[in-house]
Motif scaffolding. Structure first.
Motif, mmCIF file in Angstrom:
data_model
loop_
_atom_site.group_PDB
_atom_site.id
_atom_site.type_symbol
_atom_site.label_atom_id
_atom_site.label_comp_id
_atom_site.label_asym_id
_atom_site.label_seq_id
_atom_site.Cartn_x
_atom_site.Cartn_y
_atom_site.Cartn_z
ATOM 1 N N LYS A 95 0.836 -1.208 0.000
ATOM 2 C CA LYS A 95 0.000 0.000 0.000
ATOM 3 C C LYS A 95 0.866 1.252 0.000
ATOM 4 O O LYS A 95 1.795 1.374 0.801
ATOM 5 N N LEU A 96 0.566 2.155 -0.930
ATOM 6 C CA LEU A 96 1.182 3.477 -0.933
ATOM 7 C C LEU A 96 0.195 4.459 -0.326
ATOM 8 O O LEU A 96 -0.964 4.541 -0.744
ATOM 9 N N LEU A 97 0.641 5.185 0.690
ATOM 10 C CA LEU A 97 -0.155 6.246 1.302
ATOM 11 C C LEU A 97 0.558 7.570 1.076
ATOM 12 O O LEU A 97 1.788 7.622 1.016
ATOM 13 N N ASN A 98 -0.196 8.624 0.942
ATOM 14 C CA ASN A 98 0.418 9.939 1.042
ATOM 15 C C ASN A 98 1.076 10.042 2.412
ATOM 16 O O ASN A 98 0.579 9.479 3.391
ATOM 17 N N ASP A 99 2.210 10.727 2.489
ATOM 18 C CA ASP A 99 2.944 10.771 3.755
ATOM 19 C C ASP A 99 2.118 11.349 4.897
ATOM 20 O O ASP A 99 2.266 10.936 6.046
ATOM 21 N N LEU A 100 1.224 12.281 4.579
ATOM 22 C CA LEU A 100 0.387 12.845 5.650
ATOM 23 C C LEU A 100 -0.745 11.906 6.043
ATOM 24 O O LEU A 100 -1.202 11.939 7.188
ATOM 25 N N GLU A 101 -1.198 11.060 5.133
ATOM 26 C CA GLU A 101 -2.127 9.999 5.519
ATOM 27 C C GLU A 101 -1.466 9.096 6.551
ATOM 28 O O GLU A 101 -2.065 8.740 7.574
ATOM 29 N N ALA A 102 -0.218 8.714 6.258
ATOM 30 C CA ALA A 102 0.522 7.851 7.186
ATOM 31 C C ALA A 102 0.743 8.554 8.513
ATOM 32 O O ALA A 102 0.580 7.958 9.591
ATOM 33 N N MET A 103 1.108 9.836 8.457
ATOM 34 C CA MET A 103 1.313 10.578 9.695
ATOM 35 C C MET A 103 0.023 10.667 10.499
ATOM 36 O O MET A 103 0.022 10.511 11.729
ATOM 37 N N ALA A 104 -1.088 10.912 9.809
ATOM 38 C CA ALA A 104 -2.375 11.015 10.491
ATOM 39 C C ALA A 104 -2.699 9.721 11.228
ATOM 40 O O ALA A 104 -3.122 9.736 12.394
ATOM 41 N N LEU A 105 -2.498 8.590 10.566
ATOM 42 C CA LEU A 105 -2.741 7.302 11.222
ATOM 43 C C LEU A 105 -1.797 7.109 12.401
ATOM 44 O O LEU A 105 -2.190 6.591 13.451
ATOM 45 N N GLY A 106 -0.555 7.529 12.234
ATOM 46 C CA GLY A 106 0.417 7.400 13.314
ATOM 47 C C GLY A 106 0.053 8.207 14.535
ATOM 48 O O GLY A 106 0.319 7.792 15.679
ATOM 49 N N MET A 107 -0.551 9.370 14.328
ATOM 50 C CA MET A 107 -0.957 10.217 15.450
ATOM 51 C C MET A 107 -1.896 9.477 16.393
ATOM 52 O O MET A 107 -1.872 9.679 17.623
ATOM 53 N N LEU A 108 -2.718 8.607 15.842
ATOM 54 C CA LEU A 108 -3.686 7.857 16.652
ATOM 55 C C LEU A 108 -3.023 6.841 17.563
ATOM 56 O O LEU A 108 -3.662 6.313 18.473
ATOM 57 N N HIS A 109 -1.738 6.573 17.344
ATOM 58 C CA HIS A 109 -1.021 5.580 18.152
ATOM 59 C C HIS A 109 -0.026 6.227 19.118
ATOM 60 O O HIS A 109 0.722 5.503 19.793
ATOM 61 N N LEU A 110 -0.018 7.550 19.197
ATOM 62 C CA LEU A 110 0.918 8.218 20.098
ATOM 63 C C LEU A 110 0.353 8.313 21.516
ATOM 64 O O LEU A 110 -0.817 8.664 21.704
ATOM 65 N N PRO A 111 1.172 8.058 22.516
ATOM 66 C CA PRO A 111 0.730 8.266 23.910
ATOM 67 C C PRO A 111 0.699 9.761 24.220
ATOM 68 O O PRO A 111 1.328 10.574 23.528
#
Length: 327
Positions: A95-111
């Protein structure tokens, strides 16, 4: 093995992971590459992946628009093709995501410990979330709340028109039109190169004496990044001109974050990612960012309650790519 990547205009980070007996993800190998040192992305993959490694899935956050699983990177000469990567990696799960799509998903996993709240008036609300990140370029994305979960939406909002909000910014737009006569985007200012544009604009308008420590252009042989010099001297307050350039950068950054929040109706909050925010955090925290964020006339009251958090984890986009096939 799970392969994840954060592909940016400056650097590319790749990670190989597997699950342990308890099902937890374990990083087996991770490496950062200088993107500009490689002619093609596949050259990095061939160097990174150990021979004989079986890849079960691969997800990459890429700095550029992803259309039908193909991406011509914005600040690199690379063309990434999802179908070709499936063949190269030997898996259909690519899967190719736009880098900000990936960042957005990553934000949901930050403590919470890796997020810094800027808005003391923030109220917890459920709804869309906006993500903005200044780095080599300016990325913007939206996390759409469908009533039960968040879905990432890519945008190229960083390339929208720069809209001045006061007389100084009016002059700035006129200055930039001489450099970019066809289109002055927000990214020209709210990104790494923005520090140089702002500094040069202030020099031309005689705001203060030019700083001797700031080179005319990047000195690659000496390893000098002009934008980094301006940023560093501005944050420390060592130079008046650099300090004003960084102050103006923060003001513009906050204003565009507010624009994105309104466009997304991001009552669920705004996340600020990218490499620049943590480096200029003392000035972002002083209040100029938040004041510009909220300065939206009749909607100032709405934005006054919106959470605005800075990510302190540089691996946020990589986390999004890692968890894409895991969640």
């Amino acid at each position: 093995m799970i392969l994840a990547g954060d592909i940016g205009g400056t650097k590319t980070v790749l990670s190989l992971l597997s699950k342990d007996a308890a099902g937890a993800l374990v990083c087996r190998q991770e490496q950062t590459f200088s993107s500009l040192a490689y002619l093609e992305f596949t050259d990095i993959l061939k160097e990174f992946i150990p021979p004989g490694t079986a890849i079960s899935s691969a997800c990459f956050g890429v700095a550029g628009p992803v259309v039908e699983q193909r991406c011509q990177t914005t600040n690199l000469p690379w063309l990434l093709d999802g179908a070709a990567l499936k063949t190269l990696l030997g898996t259909e799960h690519v899967k190719l995501l736009n880098d900000l799509e990936a960042m957005a998903l990553g934000m949901l996993h930050l403590p919470d410990s890796e997020l810094l709240e800027l808005n003391p008036n923030a109220q917890a609300q459920i709804g869309n979330i906006a993500v903005i990140a200044a780095g080599t370029g300016l990325g913007e994305a939206i996390l759409y709340w469908d009533g039960s979960r968040y879905l990432p939406m890519a945008t190229e909002g960083g390339h929208c028109d720069f809209a001045p909000q006061n007389e100084q910014q009016d002059d700035l737009l006129r200055y930039l039109r001489r450099i970019y006569p066809l289109h002055v985007s927000c990214e020209r200012l709210i990104s790494g190169i923005g520090f140089s544009h702002l500094y040069d604009f202030l020099c031309e308008h005689d705001f203060a004496t030019a700083c001797l420590a700031v080179p005319e252009i990047d000195d690659h042989e000496a390893g000098i990044d002009r934008n980094a010099v301006i940023s560093r001297l501005g944050v420390s307050g060592e130079d008046t001109l650099c300090a004003e350039a960084v102050r103006l950068f923060v003001e513009l950054y906050g204003a565009e974050a507010g624009n994105l929040a309104l466009k997304a109706l991001a009552i669920g909050g705004v996340f600020i990612g990218g490499g620049i925010a943590p480096k200029i955090l003392p000035l972002i925290e002083k209040g100029g960012f938040l004041a510009a964020f909220k300065a939206k006339g009749r909607f100032a009251g709405l934005l006054d309650k919106v959470s605005v958090k800075v990510s302190l984890n540089p691996r946020t986009p990589l986390l999004g790519a890692i968890y894409y096939f895991v969640d």
